[in-house]
Design a protein around this motif. Structure first.
Motif, PDB file in Angstrom:
ATOM      1  N   LEU A 282       9.451  -4.077   3.441  1.00  0.00           N
ATOM      2  CA  LEU A 282       9.596  -3.637   4.571  1.00  0.00           C
ATOM      3  C   LEU A 282      10.033  -4.891   5.915  1.00  0.00           C
ATOM      4  O   LEU A 282       9.142  -5.142   6.123  1.00  0.00           O
TER       5      LEU A 282
ATOM      6  N   PHE B 199       0.581   6.836   5.132  1.00  0.00           N
ATOM      7  CA  PHE B 199       1.394   5.820   6.105  1.00  0.00           C
ATOM      8  C   PHE B 199       0.459   6.236   7.179  1.00  0.00           C
ATOM      9  O   PHE B 199       1.813   6.262   7.907  1.00  0.00           O
TER      10      PHE B 199
ATOM     11  N   VAL C 296      -2.211  -2.861   2.380  1.00  0.00           N
ATOM     12  CA  VAL C 296      -1.377  -2.955   3.469  1.00  0.00           C
ATOM     13  C   VAL C 296       0.164  -2.405   2.258  1.00  0.00           C
ATOM     14  O   VAL C 296       0.244  -3.165   1.188  1.00  0.00           O
ATOM     15  N   VAL C 297       0.875  -1.248   2.408  1.00  0.00           N
ATOM     16  CA  VAL C 297       2.407  -1.611   1.819  1.00  0.00           C
ATOM     17  C   VAL C 297       3.049  -2.135   2.166  1.00  0.00           C
ATOM     18  O   VAL C 297       3.994  -1.945   3.568  1.00  0.00           O
ATOM     19  N   THR C 298       3.822  -3.837   1.972  1.00  0.00           N
ATOM     20  CA  THR C 298       5.214  -4.215   2.348  1.00  0.00           C
ATOM     21  C   THR C 298       5.388  -4.325   1.682  1.00  0.00           C
ATOM     22  O   THR C 298       7.424  -4.861   2.566  1.00  0.00           O
ATOM     23  N   ARG C 299       6.092  -3.915   0.881  1.00  0.00           N
ATOM     24  CA  ARG C 299       7.360  -3.087  -0.064  1.00  0.00           C
ATOM     25  C   ARG C 299       7.345  -1.962  -0.043  1.00  0.00           C
ATOM     26  O   ARG C 299       6.372  -0.925  -0.898  1.00  0.00           O
ATOM     27  N   GLY C 300       9.283  -1.325  -0.381  1.00  0.00           N
ATOM     28  CA  GLY C 300       9.476  -0.293  -0.706  1.00  0.00           C
ATOM     29  C   GLY C 300      10.745  -0.031  -1.121  1.00  0.00           C
ATOM     30  O   GLY C 300      11.854  -0.339  -0.642  1.00  0.00           O
ATOM     31  N   GLY C 301      10.922   0.976  -1.804  1.00  0.00           N
ATOM     32  CA  GLY C 301      12.326   0.939  -2.752  1.00  0.00           C
ATOM     33  C   GLY C 301      12.681  -0.569  -3.107  1.00  0.00           C
ATOM     34  O   GLY C 301      14.124  -0.582  -2.691  1.00  0.00           O
TER      35      GLY C 301
ATOM     36  N   LEU D 237       2.567  -0.211   6.935  1.00  0.00           N
ATOM     37  CA  LEU D 237       2.811   0.396   7.111  1.00  0.00           C
ATOM     38  C   LEU D 237       1.152   0.181   6.362  1.00  0.00           C
ATOM     39  O   LEU D 237       0.727  -0.603   5.000  1.00  0.00           O
TER      40      LEU D 237
END
Lengths: 481, 481
Positions: free
Chosen positions: B102, B71, B93-98, B106
């Protein structure tokens, strides 16, 4: 971290010591990306050597490498009920791609069972297509709140084996074959003695019927789960409709396994063997097995010493010993010793003017001991030293583990042990999840494994350490990473 | 795809042929994840063999492997202006984590310059820390609208080298060293002859000062960019403030390079050597180099023939030839021949009852030709055949390329060529991006490279193929993958 900064002693703060050792040896570094680490060349070389050894073992036993997508449609994860419950809270989710919102969100793989079974369902038609014995080396993402270098990071590297079989028996055999192969690797390569056994229901892999594990004991007396091998039954086969036609014409779901070890093993290596000077690397996994440090004062001495040092380097390298000559002008021998010691290099050969004259070198072991050895036959002597160091590390770790294992613990002893020094506590277990949970609440210790016969106590415990009811199995408790 | 389905002939539909060959040889498969493929064991084995050869070359030239995060914070990408413009539209694009949104989104790495330079800025302090010679084997994500197995997929595997140097000269030398190393690998291992040269401004890597490339010509007369090596100047060093103290005490930005080849090379191998029967694999990269097919009718014959076949298999394997014995009962010899041919195995040894008696085998080459050979010395004969096949494939591909290269093209010839058979067109170029763009619009051909001296025409072209003005450089045009 510069060479001048001290490494925190283990007795003072084990966790700070661990980070110091990794930073000093340049195994890894923190990255600007939350929870993700950078594996630096020296750390990655250890992982590469681990990969080489494991990959050879996988191939010898008929497994083939493949590669499956990084992204998993969110709906796939949901098909196996326990699986999604276990993994969904930990996922990183891609919601945008190519500048647009995605119709179906994609999870960055936290493990690959689902995507692999979606493919297996297509590939496997008949009993003739079985077994399928796959492995992949890949990166994995699990959102972690508290991260530690190598041991727990949002992204990590691993191998994940996935196999499908015609019968339950064959799949169970595979699960145990891999467990044994992991154990052998950990002992022979990492010099990490492990106990093996089955996980309880509450500790097993989300989606497995049964999880086996290799558990090691670190120097702070906490356990490290070093590898797991899962018998998945037909759980994923049913979720993804992976059926095959049997020899007699019937239709059955495949039986399957999955298994993995990760870059966390590098952390396990550090915590098993390191000392207050820094890393101690088992020779089989050492990026450099031998460092040669020439010592001189005058220019004449330098020429003579370097000539000999280069000869020895060439000779050792020709014998495929990973050997480095540290001929830097700007660093004094003592500083070089300390630097290579902190990096864990198992053997150092010092060659000064008098050594060059006498055709000898001084062989210093990272694990202690220093003696002159003749240059004639130095390859054999050095090889033998490396073999002895490797064996010595395993033996020392085994002795350490046994000294920190208590058998037949009572409730009071278990509490005392976990409040105090820690270690492996063997005792009876009634099998009731309530006792397991109560122990965890009180002591922070979990059942690491229901030990395999080889590790069971004799006589077997008869009562549960917690409730005093009849014991149905022996269990090993420890606080764990 | 079952064995019964035919492979579309190349002349009928090259693109369908390509997919058919890959599916039949089980190199890869489509996945349920948009734009992502599954690399099956047979395809992955080719990639592993490629990795082994390349990795050895990288290490011989002093490079070390490392691993950087998957990332990349979105803000990092934006620090180098051309870079973000080139890559941002292609990102996942990663917009959510756990389970949470975010704070900073990322990007899944489309290439790793930015994250690597963020770390280099920390690691490199002094000229003594240089050069830094890094490589990583990793997965990459670039959102693609139209995907093709191996050639263009949303996720692919590659290696990316990243090096930092004290001087411009050293960095430029590194760029060329790698270009040469790539070319050598492509020719010696893949039997893929490539031309090398510089990319024009419009075709260079987003963020580079200068991009060099290896370009191969496929059997449909389209070019394949097989590898690139970029001189990055101080662009990324400035964006990430990667400075070092010079020997004289000054402060300077590092000079850097990056370079990569990817799993697209597997597609290049297919398109260079395959025929209407299926895959043709250069021996050095063949998962199986030799397949042994025993032939029998009666049970007695079977025993005798299998005994000999097993002996030969053992002998070839002992000599480290990758050899498979196909002793299946359920498949007829002819069907076996066809299956292994479609999988590209370079050498087949047929052993029937009369062969066993006469202590011989029939050696059939995937590239044509079949003759009996005595069992005594069969390892040498087979090894020689493999070497000849490897050399023959390279030579055939070189002849093909030259036959489909036209030098000194005029405007009309260029149009005619690109509307018709395609191929490499060499001609003069005025250097004006307007001509480059006009040619692209009219012919769909791009400048693949401004060829290195070895590939330049003699005499050199004097006028631009398009506008007729003075030529400042020769260029090679082709339609490309």
């Amino acid at each position: 971290m510069s060479n001048e900064q001290r490494i925190t002693p283990r007795a003072e703060d084990f966790s700070a010591w661990y980070n110091d050792v990794i930073m000093r040896a340049e195994l890894a570094d923190y990255s600007p990306v939350r929870g993700c680490m950078v594996i630096r060349p020296r750390g990655f070389r250890i992982w590469e050597l681990m990969q080489g050894a494991l990959d050879a073992k996988f191939k010898e036993t008929g497994h083939e490498n493949a590669y499956f997508p990084l992204f998993i449609p969110e709906s796939f994860l949901a098909r196996e009920a326990e699986h999604v419950e276990g993994f969904a809270p930990q996922t990183a989710v891609v919601t945008r791609g190519g500048g647009k919102e995605l119709e179906e969100r994609l999870v960055v793989r936290p493990t690959s069972e689902t995507i692999i079974y979606a493919m297996l369902a297509k590939w496997v038609q008949s009993y003739r297509d079985l077994p399928v014995l796959l492995n992949q080396w890949a990166n994995i993402v699990r959102w972690e709140m508290r991260t530690r270098l190598f041991l727990r990071t949002t992204e990590f590297l691993w191998q994940e084996g996935h196999t499908a079989h015609a019968t339950q028996e064959e799949a169970e055999q595979e699960t145990l074959l891999i467990l044994g192969l992991y154990r052998q690797f950990m002992e022979e390569w990492m010099a990490l003695p492990v106990i093996t056994g089955v996980k309880t229901e509450s500790e097993k892999f989300a989606g497995a019927v049964r999880t086996y594990a290799c558990e090691g004991l670190m120097q702070d007396n906490k356990a490290l789960q070093a590898g797991t091998s899962h018998f998945l039954g037909q759980n994923f086969a049913k979720a993804f409709n992976a059926q095959y036609q049997t020899a007699s014409g019937g239709l059955e779901y495949v039986w399957s396994t999955s298994w993995g070890v990760s870059t966390r093993l590098v952390g396990g290596l550090v915590m098993t063997h390191g000392d207050d000077v820094g890393l101690v690397c088992p020779p089989k996994l050492a990026p450099e097995q031998v460092v040669i440090v020439p010592i001189w004062k005058s220019g004449d001495e330098k020429d003579a010493v370097l000539r000999v040092a280069r000869q020895v380097t060439a000779e050792l390298q020709a014998a495929e010993l990973r050997t480095t000559l540290d001929g830097r002008d700007s660093v004094k021998p003592g500083a070089k010793y300390y630097e290579w010691e902190s990096r864990g290099v198992p053997v150092r050969l010092e060659i000064g003017p008098r050594d060059a004259e006498k055709q000898q070198a001084v062989l210093a072991r990272r694990t202690g001991g220093k003696a002159p050895v003749p240059l004639a036959g130095i390859t054999d002597v050095t090889s033998r030293a490396l073999i002895e160091i490797q064996a010595g590390l395993l033996e020392a770790a085994r002795v350490y583990r046994e000294q920190n294992s208590v058998r037949g613990v009572t409730k009071d002893q278990l509490i005392e042990l976990m409040d105090g020094p820690g270690g492996f506590a063997y005792g009876g277990f009634c099998g009731d999840v309530a006792c397991e949970e109560a122990i965890k609440q009180r002591t922070k210790a979990t059942i690491r494994a229901l030990p395999d016969p080889e590790f069971q106590s004799d006589p077997a415990p008869t009562t549960c350490v917690w409730c005093g009811d009849k014991s149905v199995t022996e269990a090993v408790w420890a606080r764990a990473y």
